[in-house]
Design a protein around this motif. Structure first.
Motif, PDB file in Angstrom:
ATOM      1  N   MET A   1       9.083  -1.522   0.853  1.00 36.27           N
ATOM      2  CA  MET A   1       9.906  -0.439   1.403  1.00 36.27           C
ATOM      3  C   MET A   1       9.037   0.551   2.187  1.00 36.27           C
ATOM      4  SD  MET A   1      13.241  -0.432   0.771  1.00 36.27           S
ATOM      5  CE  MET A   1      13.138  -2.070   1.423  1.00 36.27           C
ATOM      6  N   GLN A   2       7.898   0.889   1.634  1.00 34.46           N
ATOM      7  CA  GLN A   2       7.002   1.844   2.295  1.00 34.46           C
ATOM      8  C   GLN A   2       6.517   1.297   3.645  1.00 34.46           C
ATOM      9  OE1 GLN A   2       3.382   2.742   0.170  1.00 34.46           O
ATOM     10  NE2 GLN A   2       3.196   4.726   1.175  1.00 34.46           N
ATOM     11  N   LYS A   3       6.096   0.043   3.671  1.00 34.44           N
ATOM     12  CA  LYS A   3       5.627  -0.567   4.919  1.00 34.44           C
ATOM     13  C   LYS A   3       6.743  -0.664   5.948  1.00 34.44           C
ATOM     14  CE  LYS A   3       1.830  -3.258   3.032  1.00 34.44           C
ATOM     15  NZ  LYS A   3       1.290  -4.596   2.771  1.00 34.44           N
ATOM     16  N   ALA A   4       7.930  -1.056   5.510  1.00 36.29           N
ATOM     17  CA  ALA A   4       9.066  -1.174   6.431  1.00 36.29           C
ATOM     18  C   ALA A   4       9.425   0.183   7.013  1.00 36.29           C
ATOM     19  CB  ALA A   4      10.263  -1.785   5.710  1.00 36.29           C
TER      20      ALA A   4
ATOM     21  N   ILE B   1       6.026  -4.224  -6.127  1.00 33.68           N
ATOM     22  CA  ILE B   1       6.041  -4.992  -4.870  1.00 33.68           C
ATOM     23  C   ILE B   1       7.154  -4.474  -3.965  1.00 33.68           C
ATOM     24  CG2 ILE B   1       6.469  -7.279  -3.872  1.00 33.68           C
ATOM     25  CD1 ILE B   1       5.182  -8.421  -6.470  1.00 33.68           C
ATOM     26  N   TRP B   2       8.333  -4.259  -4.537  1.00 34.16           N
ATOM     27  CA  TRP B   2       9.466  -3.770  -3.757  1.00 34.16           C
ATOM     28  C   TRP B   2       9.133  -2.417  -3.116  1.00 34.16           C
ATOM     29  CZ3 TRP B   2      13.735  -5.788  -1.812  1.00 34.16           C
ATOM     30  CH2 TRP B   2      14.705  -4.928  -1.311  1.00 34.16           C
ATOM     31  N   GLN B   3       8.531  -1.523  -3.886  1.00 33.14           N
ATOM     32  CA  GLN B   3       8.195  -0.196  -3.359  1.00 33.14           C
ATOM     33  C   GLN B   3       7.193  -0.298  -2.205  1.00 33.14           C
ATOM     34  OE1 GLN B   3       9.821   2.553  -4.023  1.00 33.14           O
ATOM     35  NE2 GLN B   3      11.066   1.372  -5.445  1.00 33.14           N
TER      36      GLN B   3
ATOM     37  N   GLU C   1      15.861   4.390   6.115  1.00 33.70           N
ATOM     38  CA  GLU C   1      16.107   4.943   4.789  1.00 33.70           C
ATOM     39  C   GLU C   1      15.815   3.873   3.739  1.00 33.70           C
ATOM     40  OE1 GLU C   1      19.943   6.614   2.271  1.00 33.70           O
ATOM     41  OE2 GLU C   1      20.072   6.402   4.438  1.00 33.70           O
ATOM     42  N   ARG C   2      15.137   4.267   2.706  1.00 30.25           N
ATOM     43  CA  ARG C   2      14.851   3.312   1.625  1.00 30.25           C
ATOM     44  C   ARG C   2      16.111   2.976   0.851  1.00 30.25           C
ATOM     45  NH1 ARG C   2       9.132   4.250  -1.338  1.00 30.25           N
ATOM     46  NH2 ARG C   2       7.913   4.517   0.532  1.00 30.25           N
ATOM     47  N   PHE C   3      16.109   1.801   0.277  1.00 29.57           N
ATOM     48  CA  PHE C   3      17.195   1.391  -0.599  1.00 29.57           C
ATOM     49  C   PHE C   3      16.609   0.583  -1.733  1.00 29.57           C
ATOM     50  CE2 PHE C   3      16.849  -1.605   2.890  1.00 29.57           C
ATOM     51  CZ  PHE C   3      16.798  -2.827   2.254  1.00 29.57           C
ATOM     52  N   ARG C   4      17.369   0.509  -2.816  1.00 28.71           N
ATOM     53  CA  ARG C   4      16.915  -0.226  -3.989  1.00 28.71           C
ATOM     54  C   ARG C   4      17.320  -1.689  -3.868  1.00 28.71           C
ATOM     55  NH1 ARG C   4      19.625   1.658  -8.821  1.00 28.71           N
ATOM     56  NH2 ARG C   4      21.405   1.573  -7.459  1.00 28.71           N
ATOM     57  N   PHE C   5      16.606  -2.549  -4.545  1.00 30.54           N
ATOM     58  CA  PHE C   5      16.949  -3.964  -4.564  1.00 30.54           C
ATOM     59  C   PHE C   5      18.375  -4.136  -5.092  1.00 30.54           C
ATOM     60  CE2 PHE C   5      16.980  -8.217  -6.453  1.00 30.54           C
ATOM     61  CZ  PHE C   5      16.593  -8.960  -5.351  1.00 30.54           C
TER      62      PHE C   5
END
Length: 70
Positions: free
Chosen positions: A9-12, A4-6, A20-24
């Motif tokens: 991140m992809q949609k955002a 779900i998180w991935q 830039e992506r970041f981890r929870f």
């Protein structure tokens, strides 16, 4: 949760909400860093629920990888 998180991140990223992506887990690091700025290392340790400050020190980076929206 990770799947779900991935997707989030992809949609955002596609919508230009983030650059830039970041981890929870980066959010936890940000909270620790902010807590230290507000109330010191002991306050951050208690917030994160660590037994030892050496563990808390791992989380406090001083680098704002996750920047608040406002």
């Amino acid at each position: 949760f990770d799947s779900i998180w991935q997707r989030i991140m992809q949609k955002a990223e596609q919508r230009g909400i983030i650059q830039e992506r970041f981890r929870f887990h980066d959010i936890r690091r940000k909270a620790a860093t902010d807590a230290e700025k507000i109330g010191g290392r002991e306050f951050a340790r208690q917030l994160l629920g660590h037994r030892h400050q050496s563990t808390t020190a791992i989380y406090i980076s001083g680098i704002e990888k996750v920047k608040p929206l406002k």
